[in-house]
Design an enzyme around this catalytic site. Structure first.
Site, PDB file in Angstrom:
ATOM      1  N   THR A 172       0.974  -0.975   0.013  1.00  0.00           N
ATOM      2  CA  THR A 172      -0.058   0.265   0.073  1.00  0.00           C
ATOM      3  C   THR A 172       0.730   1.117   0.092  1.00  0.00           C
ATOM      4  OG1 THR A 172      -1.778   1.225   1.020  1.00  0.00           O
ATOM      5  CG2 THR A 172      -0.106   0.121   2.478  1.00  0.00           C
ATOM      6  N   TRP A 192     -12.058  21.662  12.642  1.00  0.00           N
ATOM      7  CA  TRP A 192     -11.609  20.515  11.508  1.00  0.00           C
ATOM      8  C   TRP A 192     -12.757  21.025  10.524  1.00  0.00           C
ATOM      9  CZ3 TRP A 192      -7.283  18.804  11.845  1.00  0.00           C
ATOM     10  CH2 TRP A 192      -6.532  18.286  13.030  1.00  0.00           C
TER      11      TRP A 192
HETATM   12  P1  ADP Z   1      -3.739   3.745  -0.626  1.00  0.00           P
HETATM   13  O1  ADP Z   1      -3.403   3.891   0.723  1.00  0.00           O
HETATM   14  O2  ADP Z   1      -2.724   3.672  -1.644  1.00  0.00           O
HETATM   15  O3  ADP Z   1      -5.080   4.587  -1.229  1.00  0.00           O
HETATM   16  P2  ADP Z   1      -6.038   1.859   0.036  1.00  0.00           P
HETATM   17  O4  ADP Z   1      -6.406   1.489  -1.095  1.00  0.00           O
HETATM   18  O5  ADP Z   1      -5.396   0.944   1.127  1.00  0.00           O
HETATM   19  O6  ADP Z   1      -4.591   2.406  -0.632  1.00  0.00           O
HETATM   20  O7  ADP Z   1      -6.567   3.047   0.641  1.00  0.00           O
HETATM   21  C1  ADP Z   1      -7.108   2.938   1.946  1.00  0.00           C
HETATM   22  C2  ADP Z   1      -7.778   4.180   2.238  1.00  0.00           C
HETATM   23  O8  ADP Z   1      -8.905   4.702   1.342  1.00  0.00           O
HETATM   24  C3  ADP Z   1      -8.745   4.226   3.416  1.00  0.00           C
HETATM   25  O9  ADP Z   1      -7.868   4.401   4.634  1.00  0.00           O
HETATM   26  C4  ADP Z   1      -9.406   5.517   3.490  1.00  0.00           C
HETATM   27  O10 ADP Z   1      -8.933   6.755   3.614  1.00  0.00           O
HETATM   28  C5  ADP Z   1      -9.840   5.412   1.698  1.00  0.00           C
HETATM   29  N1  ADP Z   1     -11.013   5.026   1.633  1.00  0.00           N
HETATM   30  C6  ADP Z   1     -11.469   3.762   1.156  1.00  0.00           C
HETATM   31  N2  ADP Z   1     -12.774   3.451   1.069  1.00  0.00           N
HETATM   32  C7  ADP Z   1     -13.200   4.677   1.150  1.00  0.00           C
HETATM   33  C8  ADP Z   1     -14.627   5.207   1.288  1.00  0.00           C
HETATM   34  N3  ADP Z   1     -15.668   4.456   0.862  1.00  0.00           N
HETATM   35  N4  ADP Z   1     -14.733   6.443   1.336  1.00  0.00           N
HETATM   36  C9  ADP Z   1     -13.901   7.325   1.950  1.00  0.00           C
HETATM   37  N5  ADP Z   1     -12.434   6.891   1.923  1.00  0.00           N
HETATM   38  C10 ADP Z   1     -12.328   5.580   1.653  1.00  0.00           C
END
Ligand code: ADP
Length: 536
Positions: free
Chosen positions: A179, A437
């Site tokens: 990741t 925030w």
């Molecule tokens: P990267 O860190 O490379 O983007 P990931 O796919 O693991 O890879 O990302 C996870 C992150 O994506 C979560 O920690 C969150 O911040 C965001 N995320 C995932 N799904 C959602 C969603 N439905 N709504 C908002 N944020 C999301």
């Protein structure tokens, strides 16, 4: 009860026994090909056998740089079913990061799509542990990578009746995925057989995605991005028809695949669905087979959900997860205890990320301990469960994210009285103005609900008095450049927010920079916008 191991071998063998005639439809650079599960499993056995002959054994790491297609699916099972580790590599990363993760994972074999060969050729001298390169193509391909094998020839030598390894430990690693990190190198997450099997069960639950044998599933999310959200594993187990959209797809190609193959469920990040939406507004397609567009990876804008649901009659499924969570952790579904909901209430529920998937545990921790279930108090989401990672592979950053048996997600959320979680922001993207925030996600979603807006991202710029202030970066849809002004957007936003939430500035851009998996690249955008404002 018996303590029988949960293994990927059982998933693929079930497809072979019960669904030999069901189909995997695979789009590759040479066209759309259809295979039965019987053929896929036989080819998978051949691949497993040929890899074994090459010396791949329990614990060997095998990397893939590949699009979503049948050969990648075969690798998904052949590698873990001989006890080796499937390491799916994000080929959109920089060459330095690709070299880093190939070395960090200690990949010994790489499976590479033909068109991605230059990426690996460029780093060939930096990856000394890789002993063999298998090119995912029909024909022999000229390459500087040595020794190399062409996939079809390679598996031809394999035994179609090869027996998968049965004596595996369910906790043994089956797959891994890196990741992206805010700074520094990507972080590796290891998936066990047990974790993947339990996550597959979770995808089949009626109140999550309800994936079943009757579905035609099209994962658009790349097979290198958290195992295409686990769909290929679960779909194979359940005997679901799979449509794999292959390389360089466009919204038009996706719409055509859905129409032609009567896809019932598809999955991807919001940018994909925004693109598809423009396409289906441009041209008529019959997408009536769709029962769900699964969307995650970043927040799905309410305006987009509304357009799918109300204008096109396509049900939208909003879910949340991370590489560290396999990924399904939270999914929006209407609880029947909420009674009859009107359309607006339904859309509002879908615009939240949803409720925790059965099998997992969560805590939301704010400044003063766990937050109230009031939909207002913000805190960081903590998760634990059998498909949540417990560490990063050989990485000291484990200490920052995994504490006391919990994964600290780095996502700031609220939870309402009914248990619906809403992601407010990533910790690092929240805007702190005058000690309060501001959620960049909320403002983005509001702007994206404007009919002339294609996409929008909100970032912070430093401010002397308020510490930080929001600036909105907006990309207009084609044909709207003359029609939509800053003033129009301010008039649109003003009734929706407290005054101090309104962006100090709206900047029109041609494109929002995106991460390798199609999310807004806030870091880069923030730097660009901050530089712009420093100059002016
Ligand atoms: P990267 O860190 O490379 O983007 P990931 O796919 O693991 O890879 O990302 C996870 C992150 O994506 C979560 O920690 C969150 O911040 C965001 N995320 C995932 N799904 C959602 C969603 N439905 N709504 C908002 N944020 C999301």
């Amino acid at each position: 009860m018996m303590n029988t191991p949960l293994l990927l071998t059982d998933l693929i063998e079930r497809a072979e026994v019960y669904f030999p005639t069901k189909k995997v439809i695979s789009r590759t650079s040479s066209g759309v090909h259809t295979f039965t599960y019987k053929e896929i499993v036989q080819r998978t056995r051949r691949l497993a056998s040929a890899l074994s002959c090459l010396g791949v054994e329990e614990g060997t790491k095998v990397g893939t740089l590949a699009w979503n297609h049948h050969r990648h699916l075969e690798a998904y099972f052949a590698i873990p079913c001989i006890g080796a580790v499937l390491h799916t590599i994000n080929f959109r990363l920089s060459p330095q990061h690709i070299a880093y993760i190939v070395n960090h994972a200690r990949d010994e074999v790489l499976l590479i799509d033909k068109d991605l060969l230059p990426l690996v050729e460029a780093i060939k001298d930096q990856i000394p542990h890789v002993k063999a390169f298998i090119i995912l193509s029909e024909e022999e391909v000229e390459t500087e990578l040595k020794p190399s094998y062409s996939y079809e020839k390679f598996i031809e030598q394999g035994d179609p009746a090869f027996q998968f390894t049965k004596e595996l430990d369910e906790n043994a690693p089956a797959g891994m995925c890196y990741t992206s990190a805010t700074t520094g190198n990507p972080k590796g997450v290891m998936y066990s057989h047990r974790g993947i099997v339990l996550h597959s069960y979770a995808l089949g639950l009626a109140d999550t995605t309800a994936l079943s044998e009757k579905d035609v599933a099209m994962p658009v999310v790349p097979m290198f991005h958290v195992n295409a959200w686990g769909l290929p594993f679960a779909a194979t187990w359940f005997g679901t028809t799979q449509v794999l959209p292959g390389p360089y797809f466009t919204p038009e190609i996706l719409a055509t695949l859905i129409e032609e193959h009567r896809v019932t469920i598809t999955a991807g990040v919001p940018t994909i669905w925004n693109g598809l939406l423009q396409e289906i507004e441009r041209k008529d397609y019959n997408l009536s087979s769709l029962r769900g567009v699964l969307c995650g990876g970043s927040a799905a804008p309410k305006g987009m959900i509304r357009a799918y649901e109300e204008k096109h009659g396509i049900p939208f499924m909003h879910a949340y997860g991370m590489t560290e969570t396999s990924p399904l952790a939270i999914i929006a579904s209407e609880k029947s205890s909420l009674g009859e909901l009107n359309q607006e209430e339904k859309i509002s529920i879908k615009a939240k990320q949803g409720i925790l998937v059965p099998g997992l545990q969560m805590k939301i921790v704010g400044k003063d301990g766990e937050v109230a279930w009031d939909g207002k108090e913000m805190g960081e989401l903590l998760l634990r469960g059998p498909w949540i990672a417990s560490q990063y592979e050989n990485d000291e950053r484990t200490l920052g994210s995994f504490k006391d048996g919990w994964l600290y997600t780095g996502d700031v959320v609220t939870i309402d009285e009914e248990g619906y979680i809403q992601v407010v922001d990533r910790t690092k993207d929240l805007i702190k103005s005058g000690g309060e925030w501001i959620s960049s996600v909320d403002i983005e979603n509001a702007i994206m609900a404007h009919e002339g807006v294609f996409e929008a991202a909100v970032v912070a710029i430093p401010h002397e008095q308020w510490h930080e202030r929001p600036v909105a970066c907006v990309v207009l849809k084609e044909g709207y450049h003359e029609k939509v002004s800053k003033k129009d957007l301010y008039e649109f936003l003003t009734p929706q927010f407290a005054k101090w939430w309104l962006p100090d500035e709206i900047v029109f851009l041609n494109e929002i920079p995106k991460t390798s998996v199609g999310k807004f690249l806030k870091r880069t955008l923030r730097d660009e916008i901050q530089a712009l404002f420093q100059q002016s």
